[in-house]
Every structure is written in structure tokens, then in C-alpha cells.
Design an enzyme around this catalytic site. Sequence first.
Site, PDB file in Angstrom:
ATOM      1  N   SER A  44      52.206  30.420  30.441  1.00  0.00           N
ATOM      2  CA  SER A  44      52.045  29.870  29.103  1.00  0.00           C
ATOM      3  C   SER A  44      53.010  28.716  28.865  1.00  0.00           C
ATOM      4  O   SER A  44      54.213  28.820  29.097  1.00  0.00           O
ATOM      5  CB  SER A  44      52.292  30.977  28.059  1.00  0.00           C
ATOM      6  OG  SER A  44      52.035  30.505  26.761  1.00  0.00           O
ATOM      7  N   CYS A  56      50.880  39.862  29.945  1.00  0.00           N
ATOM      8  CA  CYS A  56      51.915  39.119  29.242  1.00  0.00           C
ATOM      9  C   CYS A  56      52.804  40.063  28.433  1.00  0.00           C
ATOM     10  O   CYS A  56      52.308  40.873  27.646  1.00  0.00           O
ATOM     11  CB  CYS A  56      51.290  38.080  28.309  1.00  0.00           C
ATOM     12  SG  CYS A  56      52.525  37.099  27.416  1.00  0.00           S
ATOM     13  N   LYS A  79      44.512  40.344  35.357  1.00  0.00           N
ATOM     14  CA  LYS A  79      45.946  40.342  35.648  1.00  0.00           C
ATOM     15  C   LYS A  79      46.621  41.394  34.775  1.00  0.00           C
ATOM     16  O   LYS A  79      46.400  41.428  33.562  1.00  0.00           O
ATOM     17  CB  LYS A  79      46.554  38.962  35.401  1.00  0.00           C
ATOM     18  CG  LYS A  79      47.991  38.810  35.905  1.00  0.00           C
ATOM     19  CD  LYS A  79      48.415  37.347  35.855  1.00  0.00           C
ATOM     20  CE  LYS A  79      49.753  37.140  36.553  1.00  0.00           C
ATOM     21  NZ  LYS A  79      50.884  37.648  35.752  1.00  0.00           N
ATOM     22  N   GLY A  85      55.224  38.191  41.457  1.00  0.00           N
ATOM     23  CA  GLY A  85      56.599  38.447  41.067  1.00  0.00           C
ATOM     24  C   GLY A  85      57.604  38.120  42.147  1.00  0.00           C
ATOM     25  O   GLY A  85      57.454  38.539  43.298  1.00  0.00           O
ATOM     26  N   ASP A  86      58.629  37.340  41.791  1.00  0.00           N
ATOM     27  CA  ASP A  86      59.831  37.138  42.618  1.00  0.00           C
ATOM     28  C   ASP A  86      59.668  36.235  43.830  1.00  0.00           C
ATOM     29  O   ASP A  86      60.620  36.103  44.596  1.00  0.00           O
ATOM     30  CB  ASP A  86      60.396  38.480  43.107  1.00  0.00           C
ATOM     31  CG  ASP A  86      60.857  39.378  41.974  1.00  0.00           C
ATOM     32  OD1 ASP A  86      60.922  38.895  40.834  1.00  0.00           O
ATOM     33  OD2 ASP A  86      61.151  40.552  42.226  1.00  0.00           O
ATOM     34  N   ARG A 116      57.069  31.444  38.274  1.00  0.00           N
ATOM     35  CA  ARG A 116      58.259  30.658  37.964  1.00  0.00           C
ATOM     36  C   ARG A 116      58.837  29.945  39.184  1.00  0.00           C
ATOM     37  O   ARG A 116      59.563  28.957  39.032  1.00  0.00           O
ATOM     38  CB  ARG A 116      59.313  31.574  37.329  1.00  0.00           C
ATOM     39  CG  ARG A 116      58.915  32.070  35.931  1.00  0.00           C
ATOM     40  CD  ARG A 116      59.872  33.125  35.419  1.00  0.00           C
ATOM     41  NE  ARG A 116      59.787  34.349  36.216  1.00  0.00           N
ATOM     42  CZ  ARG A 116      60.688  35.324  36.169  1.00  0.00           C
ATOM     43  NH1 ARG A 116      61.758  35.193  35.413  1.00  0.00           N
ATOM     44  NH2 ARG A 116      60.533  36.411  36.901  1.00  0.00           N
TER      45      ARG A 116
END
Length: 355
Positions: free
Chosen positions: A42, A123, A163, A225-226, A249
Site C-alpha cells: 500500500s 493486511c 493473500k 516475508g523477510d 519491503r
Amino acid sequence: MVENAPNASRADIPGDSIPPHPLADLAGGASADLRVVLAPLSGITDVPFRSLVRSFGTRLVFSEMVASGELVRGDRESRLRSAADGAGVHAVQLAGREAEAMRQAARVVAEDGADLIDINMGCPAKKVVGGASGSALMRDLDHAERLIEATLEGAGGVPVSLKMRLGWDRSTMNAPELARRAERAGIVWVTVHGRTRDQFYEGEADWQAIRAVKEAVTLPVVANGDLVARDQHSAILAKSGADAVMIGRGACGRPWFPALVAGTAPADLPRRSFEALVSAHYDAMLKHYGIGPGLRHARKHLGWYLERASVSPQARADLLRENSHERVAAGLRTLLSGITIGDVDPELQPLRKAA
């Protein structure tokens, strides 16, 4: 300008072999190109960022989360979020709590040309969960199933994925059950973030818990993740039993990273100008949003880029406070002059030496 990776020579980066993916036809029949997926983020994976990530060789990139109710009401920002980012698979993620809104939103994006629709049940943000969307749906699997069925109906023949997180908290790890229900309804694949909602992004991802989801269904499972270093890819696949990985990220300030992990990055990547990349991304955001909104949207990305280039905290702060888009552009040229992509990413050093 960033070159189109499919027309460039590829780096000789070993990739992991995965089973043929049921959505391989969406990637031109190349299942290997689906081993790494860009997550819906987002406020981040907008059209300019997705287009940039795709340019390095990543074939499947998701839009940022689009609120179904707002999209159905014709909200301009929602239409911008769901817009296609150019040639290639057009994947849109929808979020919502009402079945009818999800049905209509799925129909809208399908009619707009979406190739894949994803449902957000992962989310953890308070404003999303407070509206009974996102990971809050994992507290009521009957309602979650109704939303899945409505989305599938609205999507027509467009594939729909899901998801999710592992559950609301450690006492309700119901991801395997949600995945089973999703498979029965007709979902084509699921992505599992290896944390519960109450963890947000803290702690470590639980790869064994994702393996439990994989063992509960026959459809493909993607682990999320990660993943922030290339050598984590094989370990995550081994620990989770997943068919692919989703990078979120880890791509912030490093839009080439998903392609680097997948082994589809162009061979000349380390030698390319970092300043040219950042300036092109900045220009694309101004064009997409308009100058004022574009400058505001760009600040988070520029902050990541400047930090990666080891620009001093004071110089970063000064540039990010600047309200003139022209002075921002000039500042980027000055601060990033002569820097290559290889200079800002240690994982590209072996490629630069070999080139």
C-alpha cells in the site's frame, strides 16, 4: 532511462528449479519467471514503481491494495491504484468486507483488463482491520469464504488468488483451513505471510507454519516475508515448502531486487547509472500523479534511494523537505552523480567484477 530488461542480456545468476506454475501462461509460458513475485504494498507499488520493477525482468507485480467499495463508487485514487503499468501481466489486489462490493469491484477490474485478481486477507494495518477488512477476515472464515465466492463470481474467468497471514494470533493459526476453503471455492493459488496479525512485521516469519498450509492444499503456495538478501531464497523455499516467494519491503529503494533473486536481472545492471534510475522514477511519478501530488508520493522512494546511496542524513532531510520539483530534480543529479547501481547494492559486486 531504465532499459527494458527482456531485450538485454541476462546475468548468469543461478536460479532455483520449481514445479510448473499453473499461471505460467500469464508469464509467456515461462514458469521460472514466476519464482519471485512483487508483493502488493500500500502506497508503494503504484504504476510507476511496478513499471520500474518490471523493467528489470520481474514478470508478476501486484498493484497496491485497492478498496473495493471506493473503486465501485468511482474514486479517482482507486482507479489510479488499479491501473495497468504497461505490457505484461496486470495483477490487481482488492480489499473489502462486503461481498457485493467485492463482486462489483472484481467485475470492474476484470473489464478493465486485469489478468489476475488477488484478495487481501493479510493486511494488519489498524485502519484496514478496524473496517473488518484485511487480516480481520481471518477471525470469521465463513464470512471470508463468502467474500471469496463473490470475488470469483465478479471476476468471471479471470484467475483469483488470495493473500493471508497465518492467523489473527498464535492461538488462532487458521491459515490451513482458510486455504482449504479457498481451494474448494476456486482460488488458483495462495500467498501466506509468515506472521500472525498481532505480530505485524515484528519477530521472524514462521516458515514451518507456511509448510502446514502447503500440506493442506494441492494448489500452489507462495511464501511472503523477510526476503531481503538473494541467498535467502533457496532457504525460504526449503523451509516453507512453497512454490515461489513474494518480495515486499526488500524491494523498497531496490526495484531490481526481485529480478536479481529470480535470476532474470540484466547482465549490465551493476554498471547502470543509479542517478538515471532514480531521476526516471521521479519523473514518472510526477507524470502519473501530477507535479504536486507526485512530489509528495515520491518522497518515500527518494528517501530510500538516498539512504542506499549513503547520502548524509542532513542532505537527505533538506532534499525531502524541498517543495520545488525542479530543485528536487537538480538535487538528485548532484547528490547521485557518478554513482552506479552496483555501487549501492553489495549483492551486485560479484556481477560487476565479472563484467
